[in-house]
Design an enzyme around this catalytic site. Structure first.
Site, PDB file in Angstrom:
ATOM      1  N   ASP A   1      -7.106  -5.063   8.961  1.00 49.30           N
ATOM      2  CA  ASP A   1      -6.728  -3.786   8.342  1.00 49.30           C
ATOM      3  C   ASP A   1      -6.659  -3.858   6.839  1.00 49.30           C
ATOM      4  O   ASP A   1      -5.989  -3.049   6.209  1.00 49.30           O
ATOM      5  CB  ASP A   1      -5.383  -3.307   8.928  1.00 49.30           C
ATOM      6  CG  ASP A   1      -4.259  -4.298   8.693  1.00 49.30           C
ATOM      7  OD1 ASP A   1      -4.526  -5.391   8.164  1.00 49.30           O
ATOM      8  OD2 ASP A   1      -3.109  -3.988   9.037  1.00 49.30           O
TER       9      ASP A   1
ATOM     10  N   GLU B   1       0.825  -1.210   0.000  1.00 47.95           N
ATOM     11  CA  GLU B   1       0.000   0.000   0.000  1.00 47.95           C
ATOM     12  C   GLU B   1       0.859   1.261   0.000  1.00 47.95           C
ATOM     13  O   GLU B   1       1.934   1.283   0.602  1.00 47.95           O
ATOM     14  CB  GLU B   1      -0.884   0.013   1.253  1.00 47.95           C
ATOM     15  CG  GLU B   1      -1.840  -1.163   1.280  1.00 47.95           C
ATOM     16  CD  GLU B   1      -2.585  -1.293   2.593  1.00 47.95           C
ATOM     17  OE1 GLU B   1      -3.791  -1.517   2.546  1.00 47.95           O
ATOM     18  OE2 GLU B   1      -1.961  -1.186   3.655  1.00 47.95           O
TER      19      GLU B   1
HETATM   20  N1  LIG Z   1      -3.911  -0.880  12.399  1.00 45.81           N
HETATM   21  C1  LIG Z   1      -2.670  -0.543  12.176  1.00 45.81           C
HETATM   22  O1  LIG Z   1      -2.334   0.636  12.129  1.00 45.81           O
HETATM   23  C2  LIG Z   1      -1.637  -1.626  12.024  1.00 45.81           C
HETATM   24  C3  LIG Z   1      -0.282  -1.296  12.059  1.00 45.81           C
HETATM   25  C4  LIG Z   1       0.656  -2.316  12.000  1.00 45.81           C
HETATM   26  C5  LIG Z   1       0.234  -3.637  11.872  1.00 45.81           C
HETATM   27  N2  LIG Z   1      -1.099  -3.915  11.801  1.00 45.81           N
HETATM   28  C6  LIG Z   1      -1.571  -5.301  11.714  1.00 45.81           C
HETATM   29  O2  LIG Z   1      -1.352  -5.896  12.978  1.00 45.81           O
HETATM   30  C7  LIG Z   1      -1.202  -7.305  12.810  1.00 45.81           C
HETATM   31  C8  LIG Z   1      -0.006  -7.795  13.582  1.00 45.81           C
HETATM   32  O3  LIG Z   1       1.168  -7.286  12.992  1.00 45.81           O
HETATM   33  P1  LIG Z   1       2.600  -7.860  13.441  1.00 45.81           P
HETATM   34  O4  LIG Z   1       3.600  -7.024  12.744  1.00 45.81           O
HETATM   35  O5  LIG Z   1       2.636  -7.979  14.920  1.00 45.81           O
HETATM   36  O6  LIG Z   1       2.513  -9.310  12.800  1.00 45.81           O
HETATM   37  P2  LIG Z   1       3.287 -10.644  13.271  1.00 45.81           P
HETATM   38  O7  LIG Z   1       3.126 -11.608  12.155  1.00 45.81           O
HETATM   39  O8  LIG Z   1       4.645 -10.313  13.738  1.00 45.81           O
HETATM   40  O9  LIG Z   1       2.437 -11.149  14.545  1.00 45.81           O
HETATM   41  C9  LIG Z   1       1.124 -11.604  14.423  1.00 45.81           C
HETATM   42  C10 LIG Z   1       0.884 -12.665  15.505  1.00 45.81           C
HETATM   43  O10 LIG Z   1      -0.501 -13.040  15.451  1.00 45.81           O
HETATM   44  C11 LIG Z   1      -0.549 -14.411  15.814  1.00 45.81           C
HETATM   45  N3  LIG Z   1      -1.847 -14.966  15.429  1.00 45.81           N
HETATM   46  C12 LIG Z   1      -2.302 -15.259  14.188  1.00 45.81           C
HETATM   47  N4  LIG Z   1      -3.551 -15.779  14.282  1.00 45.81           N
HETATM   48  C13 LIG Z   1      -3.874 -15.796  15.606  1.00 45.81           C
HETATM   49  C14 LIG Z   1      -5.023 -16.225  16.333  1.00 45.81           C
HETATM   50  N5  LIG Z   1      -6.087 -16.739  15.703  1.00 45.81           N
HETATM   51  N6  LIG Z   1      -5.033 -16.083  17.660  1.00 45.81           N
HETATM   52  C15 LIG Z   1      -3.952 -15.585  18.329  1.00 45.81           C
HETATM   53  N7  LIG Z   1      -2.818 -15.165  17.690  1.00 45.81           N
HETATM   54  C16 LIG Z   1      -2.787 -15.279  16.343  1.00 45.81           C
HETATM   55  C17 LIG Z   1       0.645 -15.019  15.065  1.00 45.81           C
HETATM   56  O11 LIG Z   1       1.012 -16.277  15.601  1.00 45.81           O
HETATM   57  C18 LIG Z   1       1.707 -13.938  15.280  1.00 45.81           C
HETATM   58  O12 LIG Z   1       2.521 -14.200  16.404  1.00 45.81           O
HETATM   59  C19 LIG Z   1      -1.118  -7.552  11.316  1.00 45.81           C
HETATM   60  O13 LIG Z   1      -2.365  -8.042  10.877  1.00 45.81           O
HETATM   61  C20 LIG Z   1      -0.836  -6.184  10.727  1.00 45.81           C
HETATM   62  O14 LIG Z   1      -1.322  -6.049   9.423  1.00 45.81           O
HETATM   63  C21 LIG Z   1      -2.032  -2.940  11.879  1.00 45.81           C
END
Ligand SMILES: NC(=O)c1ccc[n+]([C@@H]2O[C@H](COP(=O)([O-])OP(=O)(O)OC[C@H]3O[C@@H](n4cnc5c(N)ncnc54)[C@H](O)[C@@H]3O)[C@@H](O)[C@H]2O)c1
Length: 374
Positions: free
Chosen positions: A229, A56
């Protein structure tokens, strides 16, 4: 010259300032920019979707600064040894288009997302909130815990992730960084959220997931839903949204990308800036369930890049890059870059000396412009 900040340079800056203070100051900057909502040209981000994820571009501008962020979201990346989210971006002067700053934004995204989450919770959670559940213990999770501890006074956090190694990593990192925070590990999401004042969901799965279901929700909870997101990627059961007061960042983007993509187009939501300015209530009663349907908005990256620009100048952090051609005759791009100085010395008078003079003049300009307010 353009200041460039890479990951080690930003990390050393955050360590020098302290992550808690950094996110506190950043949260104040983000709030101040949301309070100038009508000063900004806004657009939903431009997304390129593929089977495994999304890339994005997130632009925004006011009358003096333009910023953009490049960011991806690939939940399957961690199996390849790559982060789910990676980002970089730039800050330019609107009057000239001159790029002032080019920066890593992966670490910065985690900081700004957590700062935004905690700042929003200051307005939506019950004031006595002390217990948080943190579902999803990956790259973003430490930042969320530190921000909520620092900005809201969260004292206890209960962790759950389907990957026990991620939870163990988070527990270890928090024990070193915020020993005052009581950390426990739960056996399920339902167990983690029981009795929590605030529930943060920050999982990564390219699916219509239901991390939280209505039976887990208690009166008065604030849900900080960060991981849903992008289209086809959600975390909350639709009935949770139906029963809650839902706050979004920028409605046109959140309708496409947020939890509310599951809801009809007229599903009622409140834009965050209105809550911050006080024209619309946030939480309406102690029993009400509130949801921050966070997707990340370009304005938060604008605030982050402007804050970083000032802080990097004050701390002398970054590398000055010749990202655009050196000064001289601006119409003679060829002479300043490609002409052979031996054959045509007038066309290219000592480019090294020119670049150095330009760098020091511009650095003086930038420094004079800086008005650090911390
Ligand atoms: N809203 C925002 O501004 C924003 C900003 C950054 C990241 N994000 C989103 O936040 C999320 C996390 O990002 P990250 O960098 O920490 O990713 P990451 O991959 O490092 O961590 C995600 C974690 O979620 C766990 N997970 C997956 N499915 C699960 C479930 N059903 N139950 C419990 N845990 C589960 C995974 O095992 C992993 O440890 C992503 O979806 C990302 O797109 C949103």
């Amino acid at each position: 010259m353009t200041r460039f900040i890479d990951v080690p340079q930003l990390a050393s800056l955050v360590r020098a300032v302290g992550a808690g203070r950094f996110m506190t100051e950043l949260a104040a900057a983000i709030k101040a920019d949301y309070l100038r909502w009508n000063d900004f040209d806004k657009t939903p981000r431009l997304a390129a979707h593929s089977a495994r994820g999304v890339i994005e571009l997130m632009p925004v501008a006011d009358r003096s600064r333009y910023t953009f962020k490049y960011v991806n979201g690939h939940p399957s990346n961690t199996a390849l040894g790559l982060p789910t989210v990676m980002a970089f971006g730039a800050l330019a002067d609107v009057d000239t288009g001159y790029p002032r700053l080019l920066s890593e934004l992966t670490l910065m995204t985690a900081l700004r997302t957590a700062a935004t989450s905690a700042m929003v919770a200051q307005h939506l959670a019950r004031p006595a909130a002390r217990r948080m559940a943190l579902i999803g213990n990956g790259a973003q999770s430490e930042f969320q815990a530190i921000a909520f501890h620092t900005l809201l006074g969260i004292e206890e956090v209960s962790l759950y992730d389907i990957d026990p190694a991620a939870t163990a990593k988070l527990r270890r990192n928090l024990a070193h960084t915020v020993p005052a925070l009581a950390v426990s590990c739960a056996a399920s999401t339902a167990q983690a959220v029981r009795g929590a004042d605030i529930v943060t969901t920050v999982t990564a799965d390219k699916a219509y997931a239901t991390i939280l279901t209505p039976d887990m929700i208690e009166p008065g909870m604030h849900i900080n839903a960060v991981g849903g997101d992008c289209p086809g990627k959600t975390e909350l059961h639709a009935d949770i949204l139906r029963a809650a007061r839902v706050v979004v960042e920028y409605e046109p983007q959140s309708r496409i990308e947020g939890e509310i993509q599951q809801m009809p187009a007229d599903f009622p939501v409140v834009e965050l800036w209105r809550v911050l300015e006080g024209s619309v209530a946030g939480r309406e009663s102690a029993q009400q369930v509130t949801v921050f349907d966070s997707v990340g908005f370009a304005l938060e990256d604008y605030s982050a890049l402007c804050y970083l620009d000032q802080l990097a100048q004050a701390h002398g952090i970054g590398t000055m890059l010749a990202l655009v051609p050196p000064a001289g005759d601006p119409k003679n791009l060829f002479g300043a870059t490609l002409a052979d100085p031996d054959r045509n010395p007038d066309q290219n008078p000592d480019p090294a000396r020119h670049a150095a003079a330009r760098a020091s003049a511009e650095f003086a300009d930038i420094t004079a412009d800086a008005s650090p307010s911390w």
